[in-house]
Design an enzyme around this catalytic site. Structure first.
Site, short mmCIF file in Angstrom:
data_model
loop_
_atom_site.label_atom_id
_atom_site.label_comp_id
_atom_site.label_asym_id
_atom_site.label_seq_id
_atom_site.Cartn_x
_atom_site.Cartn_y
_atom_site.Cartn_z
N GLY A 188 0.84 -1.19 0.00
CA GLY A 188 0.00 0.00 0.00
C GLY A 188 0.87 1.23 0.00
O GLY A 188 2.11 1.13 0.01
N ASP B 296 9.26 4.54 8.29
CA ASP B 296 8.95 5.89 8.79
C ASP B 296 8.09 6.76 7.87
O ASP B 296 7.74 7.88 8.22
CB ASP B 296 10.26 6.63 9.14
N GLY B 297 7.80 6.27 6.69
CA GLY B 297 6.95 7.06 5.79
C GLY B 297 7.64 8.27 5.19
O GLY B 297 7.00 9.14 4.60
N ARG C 93 4.02 14.32 -6.65
CA ARG C 93 3.95 13.80 -8.02
C ARG C 93 2.50 13.81 -8.47
O ARG C 93 1.58 13.83 -7.65
CB ARG C 93 4.60 12.43 -8.14
N ASP D 159 3.60 -3.90 -8.14
CA ASP D 159 3.08 -2.72 -7.42
C ASP D 159 3.72 -1.44 -7.94
O ASP D 159 3.31 -0.34 -7.55
CB ASP D 159 3.30 -2.85 -5.90
N ASN D 160 4.69 -1.57 -8.83
CA ASN D 160 5.29 -0.39 -9.44
C ASN D 160 4.93 -0.29 -10.93
O ASN D 160 5.63 0.39 -11.69
CB ASN D 160 6.82 -0.42 -9.29
N ASP E 119 7.21 5.33 -9.66
CA ASP E 119 8.04 4.91 -8.53
C ASP E 119 9.52 4.86 -8.89
O ASP E 119 10.13 3.79 -9.03
CB ASP E 119 7.58 3.55 -7.97
P1 AMP Z 1 9.08 1.23 -3.42
O1 AMP Z 1 10.20 0.27 -3.71
O2 AMP Z 1 9.52 2.62 -3.14
O3 AMP Z 1 8.02 1.16 -4.48
O4 AMP Z 1 8.42 0.73 -2.05
C1 AMP Z 1 7.87 -0.57 -1.86
C2 AMP Z 1 6.86 -0.53 -0.72
O5 AMP Z 1 7.49 -0.17 0.51
C3 AMP Z 1 5.74 0.47 -0.95
O6 AMP Z 1 4.53 -0.10 -0.53
C4 AMP Z 1 6.14 1.65 -0.09
O7 AMP Z 1 5.03 2.36 0.33
C5 AMP Z 1 6.89 1.00 1.06
N1 AMP Z 1 7.96 1.89 1.60
C6 AMP Z 1 9.16 2.14 1.05
N2 AMP Z 1 9.86 2.99 1.81
C7 AMP Z 1 9.08 3.31 2.86
C8 AMP Z 1 9.24 4.17 4.00
N3 AMP Z 1 10.34 4.88 4.22
N4 AMP Z 1 8.21 4.24 4.86
C9 AMP Z 1 7.08 3.53 4.66
N5 AMP Z 1 6.88 2.73 3.63
C10 AMP Z 1 7.85 2.59 2.73
MG MG Z 2 6.41 1.24 -5.11
#
Ligand code: AMP
Ligand code: MG
Length: 461
Positions: free
Chosen positions: A82, A112-113, A163, A238-239, A248
């Site tokens: 998510g 940490d979001g 974005r 998911d990307n 992403d």
């Molecule tokens: P990404 O590789 O950036 O597409 O991330 C894969 C998943 O990990 C996605 O669901 C992101 O929301 C989650 N995610 C990545 N980095 C963080 C972060 N620093 N805090 C919370 N969720 C993260």
């Molecule tokens: Mg992603």
């Protein structure tokens, strides 16, 4: 339909969670995409825009939401993912606004979001570089810096990119509901996407027509990646955007020295997402999307739809490559001619972008002995296209400027070490018009200097 209401929110709470954005300490606007700002008709002064872009104020009173999805990551199904660090904060002129790095959501899974400045600069610049190249992509409107501390291997500063895209829905949104057997939600999501983004499919076979169009758009995106030398790095489902947009930006990279086995993501030890794997991975991902839609589309229709992928991809790719090589009539040996050139690049470790841009000026090429034999065939081949204004046509598709890793790194280091953000603006302007000459900016076409030979990027930061 109100073009500024967040349509995604109308899907209901099976599809997202409302969240509160968490602002950054001493947030400041580093850069704003002025052309996009005008296109979206946002109409906020910079002070208010900063509040929105840093998660301090809502956009037109819209409730921020984080969407729920699943996905295949490196081949394995993850039942629930998510928006863990991104959220939708509203919609402007038909485009969703999304903040990336505005704090935790119910899907953060303990993380940490946040996003750090360096990865936000990379996403911001990649978005304009891809847009400039004519590659379908999400676009970035603002880049915000701050003094919030974010803990990675070192302490870094947090940043937020806003974005935008007509939709941020991913293949994984469909996979989540399909994997839970929630076919009502799968249908609701498909109906939503078709109504808002694929209205041309509203007919008797709407779901299979929709799948065919997603396949077509994805093939087009991949063809442009391959032709312009872009590697995404994390092609998990998911990307993958349901609109066929590049989405992403993480450990992406542009090909510099030509190497089809190039792996930009340092964490991708198997090379699953290596440059030359991308066309096949996209088909695999489309097959996972098709699985998720199998309550709506017959197996036979799914098979027929997926069978079209290869044809679309080859057609888009070869048309683009032919234009890049200045081949405006067709000859059955063209693929061979192009392939031979790429082999020379590989063998002699030549720069992909600069070498192809150089094809519009044969005198330069002749000065390099490696091309001697090839050049003879090429010259006799282009005799056929004599009356065409080759150079101008080729320079419209062969970029002079790409986002080389070291160029991004210079901008990042200046920002991190000296609070000097000017280089971001310089690169932004260049990359938004990568086909133009920018005669005073020749040094930005240089290959990576020694200090940058071993720069490494890995997954999320
Ligand atoms: P990404 O590789 O950036 O597409 O991330 C894969 C998943 O990990 C996605 O669901 C992101 O929301 C989650 N995610 C990545 N980095 C963080 C972060 N620093 N805090 C919370 N969720 C993260
Ligand atoms: Mg992603």
């Amino acid at each position: 339909m109100d073009k500024n209401a967040l349509n995604f929110a109308s899907l209901g709470d099976d599809f997202f969670s409302p969240i509160e954005t968490q602002t950054l300490k001493n947030a400041f606007l580093i850069h704003k995409n002025q052309a996009l700002y005008q296109k979206l008709e946002i109409g906020l002064d910079d002070k208010t825009l900063l509040k929105v872009a840093s998660g301090t104020a809502k956009f037109q009173n819209s409730q921020p939401i984080a969407s729920i999805y699943a996905g295949h990551q490196f081949g394995y199904f993850v039942p629930q993912l998510g928006d863990g660090r991104s959220c939708l904060i509203g919609q402007a002129n038909g485009h969703e606004l999304s903040l990336k790095g505005a704090g935790q959501t119910p899907f953060s899974r303990g993380a940490d979001g946040r996003c750090v400045l360096r990865s936000s600069i990379r996403e911001y610049l990649a978005s304009i570089a891809m847009h400039g190249l004519g590659i379908p992509t999400t676009e970035a409107l603002t880049l915000v810096g701050s003094q919030s501390e974010v803990y990675r291997e070192n302490i870094e500063f947090g940043a937020i990119v806003m974005r935008t895209a007509p939709s941020h829905i991913r293949f994984g949104n469909f996979e989540l509901f399909a994997s839970r057997g929630q076919i009502v939600q799968v249908k609701k999501l498909a109906d939503f996407v078709i109504r808002h983004h694929y209205p041309q499919c509203l007919g008797k076979n709407k779901y299979s027509d929709f799948l065919v169009l997603v396949i077509k758009r994805t093939a087009k995106m991949i063809a442009t990646w391959q032709a312009q030398g872009f590697e995404h790095g994390v092609m998990n489902t998911d990307n993958m955007s349901i609109l066929g947009l590049t989405i992403d930006y993480g450990p992406f990279g542009f090909l510099e020295k030509y190497d089809p086995k190039f792996i930009c993501n340092h964490s991708d030890h198997e090379g699953r997402y290596a440059f030359d794997q991308q066309p096949g991975v996209a088909l695999w991902n489309l097959s996972r999307l098709a699985d998720a839609l199998n309550s709506l589309i017959s197996d036979q229709q799914i098979k027929a739809a997926l069978a079209q992928y290869q044809g679309y991809l080859v057609r888009y790719y070869s048309n683009l490559m032919r234009t890049k090589f200045g081949l405006f009539t067709k000859d059955e040996n063209d693929n061979q001619l192009i392939g031979d050139f790429l082999n020379i690049l590989y063998k002699h470790k030549k720069d992909y972008t600069n070498s192809i841009r150089g094809l519009s000026n044969l005198q330069n090429l002749a000065a390099d002995g490696h091309y001697k034999t090839w050049l003879k065939s090429y010259q006799s081949r282009i005799e056929q296209d004599k009356n065409i204004n080759r150079e101008a046509l080729m320079n419209q598709v062969n970029p002079k400027f790409i986002l080389r890793n070291y160029l991004a790194e210079v901008a990042i280091r200046k920002a991190q070490n000296d609070n000097d953000y000017r280089e971001i603006g310089v690169l932004f302007d260049l990359l938004s018009k990568p086909f133009e000459q920018h005669l005073s900016m020749e040094k930005y076409t240089s290959e990576a200097p020694d200090w940058a030979q071993d720069l490494q990027v890995s997954c999320s930061s």
